[in-house]
Design a protein around this motif. Structure first.
Motif, PDB file in Angstrom:
ATOM      1  N   LEU A  91      -4.614  -6.582   3.590  1.00 48.38           N
ATOM      2  CA  LEU A  91      -4.407  -5.499   2.903  1.00 48.38           C
ATOM      3  C   LEU A  91      -3.613  -5.075   2.475  1.00 48.38           C
ATOM      4  CD1 LEU A  91      -6.592  -3.251   0.088  1.00 48.38           C
ATOM      5  CD2 LEU A  91      -6.021  -1.385   2.637  1.00 48.38           C
ATOM      6  N   SER A  92      -2.711  -5.722   2.675  1.00 51.59           N
ATOM      7  CA  SER A  92      -1.031  -4.958   2.828  1.00 51.59           C
ATOM      8  C   SER A  92      -0.900  -6.613   1.885  1.00 51.59           C
ATOM      9  CB  SER A  92      -0.230  -5.178   4.080  1.00 51.59           C
ATOM     10  OG  SER A  92      -0.276  -6.120   4.811  1.00 51.59           O
ATOM     11  N   ASN A  93      -1.189  -7.603   2.149  1.00 52.29           N
ATOM     12  CA  ASN A  93      -0.894  -9.275   1.291  1.00 52.29           C
ATOM     13  C   ASN A  93      -1.616  -8.708   0.313  1.00 52.29           C
ATOM     14  OD1 ASN A  93       0.980 -10.046   3.227  1.00 52.29           O
ATOM     15  ND2 ASN A  93      -1.008 -10.627   4.533  1.00 52.29           N
ATOM     16  N   LEU A  94      -1.865  -8.452  -0.063  1.00 54.88           N
ATOM     17  CA  LEU A  94      -2.904  -8.170  -1.868  1.00 54.88           C
ATOM     18  C   LEU A  94      -1.584  -7.514  -2.505  1.00 54.88           C
ATOM     19  CD1 LEU A  94      -6.055  -8.491  -2.668  1.00 54.88           C
ATOM     20  CD2 LEU A  94      -5.701  -5.731  -3.229  1.00 54.88           C
ATOM     21  N   GLN A  95      -2.284  -8.296  -3.912  1.00 54.35           N
ATOM     22  CA  GLN A  95      -1.310  -8.088  -5.191  1.00 54.35           C
ATOM     23  C   GLN A  95      -1.982  -8.589  -5.962  1.00 54.35           C
ATOM     24  OE1 GLN A  95       2.318 -11.015  -4.221  1.00 54.35           O
ATOM     25  NE2 GLN A  95       3.103  -9.643  -2.609  1.00 54.35           N
ATOM     26  N   PRO A  96      -2.412  -7.269  -6.757  1.00 54.57           N
ATOM     27  CA  PRO A  96      -2.534  -7.867  -7.561  1.00 54.57           C
ATOM     28  C   PRO A  96      -2.311  -7.133  -9.103  1.00 54.57           C
ATOM     29  CG  PRO A  96      -3.473  -5.533  -6.408  1.00 54.57           C
ATOM     30  CD  PRO A  96      -3.241  -6.055  -6.590  1.00 54.57           C
ATOM     31  N   GLY A  97      -1.068  -6.237  -9.177  1.00 55.93           N
ATOM     32  CA  GLY A  97      -0.315  -6.590 -10.340  1.00 55.93           C
ATOM     33  C   GLY A  97      -0.276  -5.250 -10.347  1.00 55.93           C
TER      34      GLY A  97
ATOM     35  N   LYS B 295     -12.890  -1.137  -4.525  1.00 56.89           N
ATOM     36  CA  LYS B 295     -12.518  -0.744  -4.883  1.00 56.89           C
ATOM     37  C   LYS B 295     -11.480  -0.060  -4.956  1.00 56.89           C
ATOM     38  CE  LYS B 295     -16.791  -3.260  -7.518  1.00 56.89           C
ATOM     39  NZ  LYS B 295     -17.341  -2.872  -8.531  1.00 56.89           N
ATOM     40  N   GLY B 296     -10.322  -0.563  -5.850  1.00 56.04           N
ATOM     41  CA  GLY B 296      -8.700   0.259  -6.636  1.00 56.04           C
ATOM     42  C   GLY B 296      -8.739   0.157  -7.381  1.00 56.04           C
ATOM     43  N   ALA B 297      -7.300   0.440  -7.310  1.00 55.94           N
ATOM     44  CA  ALA B 297      -5.700   0.305  -8.221  1.00 55.94           C
ATOM     45  C   ALA B 297      -4.747   0.491  -8.051  1.00 55.94           C
ATOM     46  CB  ALA B 297      -6.473   1.371  -9.475  1.00 55.94           C
ATOM     47  N   THR B 298      -3.739   0.022  -8.677  1.00 48.97           N
ATOM     48  CA  THR B 298      -2.174  -0.011  -8.477  1.00 48.97           C
ATOM     49  C   THR B 298      -1.943   0.651  -9.176  1.00 48.97           C
ATOM     50  OG1 THR B 298      -2.461  -1.843  -9.747  1.00 48.97           O
ATOM     51  CG2 THR B 298      -2.446  -2.571  -7.247  1.00 48.97           C
TER      52      THR B 298
ATOM     53  N   MET C  64       1.810  -1.202  -6.305  1.00 52.82           N
ATOM     54  CA  MET C  64       1.832  -0.609  -5.422  1.00 52.82           C
ATOM     55  C   MET C  64       0.377  -0.166  -5.198  1.00 52.82           C
ATOM     56  SD  MET C  64       4.213  -1.190  -3.366  1.00 52.82           S
ATOM     57  CE  MET C  64       3.984  -0.033  -2.064  1.00 52.82           C
ATOM     58  N   ILE C  65      -0.686  -0.640  -3.755  1.00 56.04           N
ATOM     59  CA  ILE C  65      -2.844   0.106  -4.238  1.00 56.04           C
ATOM     60  C   ILE C  65      -2.182   1.850  -3.584  1.00 56.04           C
ATOM     61  CG2 ILE C  65      -4.594  -0.058  -2.707  1.00 56.04           C
ATOM     62  CD1 ILE C  65      -3.234  -2.670  -1.715  1.00 56.04           C
ATOM     63  N   SER C  66      -2.639   2.236  -4.601  1.00 53.28           N
ATOM     64  CA  SER C  66      -2.785   4.210  -5.386  1.00 53.28           C
ATOM     65  C   SER C  66      -3.886   3.890  -5.400  1.00 53.28           C
ATOM     66  CB  SER C  66      -2.238   4.313  -6.212  1.00 53.28           C
ATOM     67  OG  SER C  66      -2.349   3.287  -6.986  1.00 53.28           O
ATOM     68  N   HIS C  67      -4.589   3.778  -5.040  1.00 51.92           N
ATOM     69  CA  HIS C  67      -6.167   4.335  -5.991  1.00 51.92           C
ATOM     70  C   HIS C  67      -7.315   3.840  -5.393  1.00 51.92           C
ATOM     71  CE1 HIS C  67      -8.518   7.137  -8.718  1.00 51.92           C
ATOM     72  NE2 HIS C  67      -9.296   6.169  -8.992  1.00 51.92           N
ATOM     73  N   PHE C  68      -8.326   4.527  -5.055  1.00 56.17           N
ATOM     74  CA  PHE C  68      -9.319   4.486  -3.929  1.00 56.17           C
ATOM     75  C   PHE C  68     -10.886   4.641  -5.053  1.00 56.17           C
ATOM     76  CE2 PHE C  68     -13.926   5.094  -1.461  1.00 56.17           C
ATOM     77  CZ  PHE C  68     -13.949   3.638  -1.280  1.00 56.17           C
TER      78      PHE C  68
ATOM     79  N   ILE D 246       0.792  -1.487  -0.299  1.00 60.06           N
ATOM     80  CA  ILE D 246       0.054   0.325   0.140  1.00 60.06           C
ATOM     81  C   ILE D 246       0.833   1.509   0.297  1.00 60.06           C
ATOM     82  CG2 ILE D 246      -1.365   1.449   1.329  1.00 60.06           C
ATOM     83  CD1 ILE D 246      -2.681  -1.292   2.762  1.00 60.06           C
ATOM     84  N   LEU D 247       0.622   2.296  -0.586  1.00 59.80           N
ATOM     85  CA  LEU D 247       1.602   3.281  -1.249  1.00 59.80           C
ATOM     86  C   LEU D 247       0.889   3.717   0.593  1.00 59.80           C
ATOM     87  CD1 LEU D 247       1.422   4.373  -4.895  1.00 59.80           C
ATOM     88  CD2 LEU D 247       3.408   4.221  -3.254  1.00 59.80           C
ATOM     89  N   GLU D 248       2.332   5.142   1.209  1.00 60.68           N
ATOM     90  CA  GLU D 248       1.537   5.186   2.569  1.00 60.68           C
ATOM     91  C   GLU D 248       1.033   6.833   2.235  1.00 60.68           C
ATOM     92  OE1 GLU D 248       4.874   4.552   1.575  1.00 60.68           O
ATOM     93  OE2 GLU D 248       5.586   3.329   3.128  1.00 60.68           O
TER      94      GLU D 248
END
Length: 157
Positions: free
Chosen positions: A98-104, A140-143, A148-152, A3-5
């Motif tokens: 959430l921090s273990n999520l790796q959608p690519g 739902k979000g985006a990387t 890295m998770i960057s978008h809600f 997750i991006l800080e």
């Protein structure tokens, strides 16, 4: 952590003591220092986050609303004027999930944690009205290009 800080600061706050301990990590301290906050400021920020983390969402929803409103006003005043701002309060297990999520890289995803989200608060910029979601099932979000998770995008209810 995947997750991006800056995503975490804009969309996540801890709930429960273990959630607080997980969220308010050395990594978060380093990020806040990198933004120019001194250690006394960070101590105050963490104290505010702890107040909400230990509050009962149903009995003290105003505490969670205040947290969400502070984030929204900071985002709109210092970053960019999105239509709305959503803050999710996650416990330790949800933070780990959430921090273990790796959608690519450059992916859109849906995340559903192992347990419902106790409380999520959305503030609408045009009206400054709020909406509380109890027991949300995820978001739902985006990387970004690094995965890295960057978008809600939206809450899943």
């Amino acid at each position: 952590m995947a997750i991006l800080e800056n995503f975490a600061v804009k969309h996540i706050r801890p709930i429960g003591q273990q959630g607080y301990d997980t969220f308010c990590s050395e990594q978060m301290i380093a990020f806040l220092v990198g933004l120019g906050f001194g250690l006394p400021d960070i101590a105050q920020i963490f104290a505010t986050w702890r107040t909400a983390a230990l509050a009962d969402p149903h009995a003290n929803s105003h505490v969670f609303l205040q947290s969400a409103n502070e984030v929204a006003q900071a985002r709109w005043g210092q970053l960019y004027p999105t239509d709305k701002s959503t803050l999710m309060f996650l416990d330790a297990d949800q933070l780990v999930s959430l921090s273990n999520l790796q959608p690519g890289p450059n992916s859109h995803f849906s995340w559903q944690p192992p347990t419902p989200l106790a409380i999520c608060v959305t503030i609408h910029r045009s009206s400054n009205q709020h909406h509380i979601i109890w027991e949300g099932t995820g978001f739902k979000g985006a990387t970004d290009s690094n995965g890295m998770i960057s978008h809600f995008t939206e809450l899943i209810t």
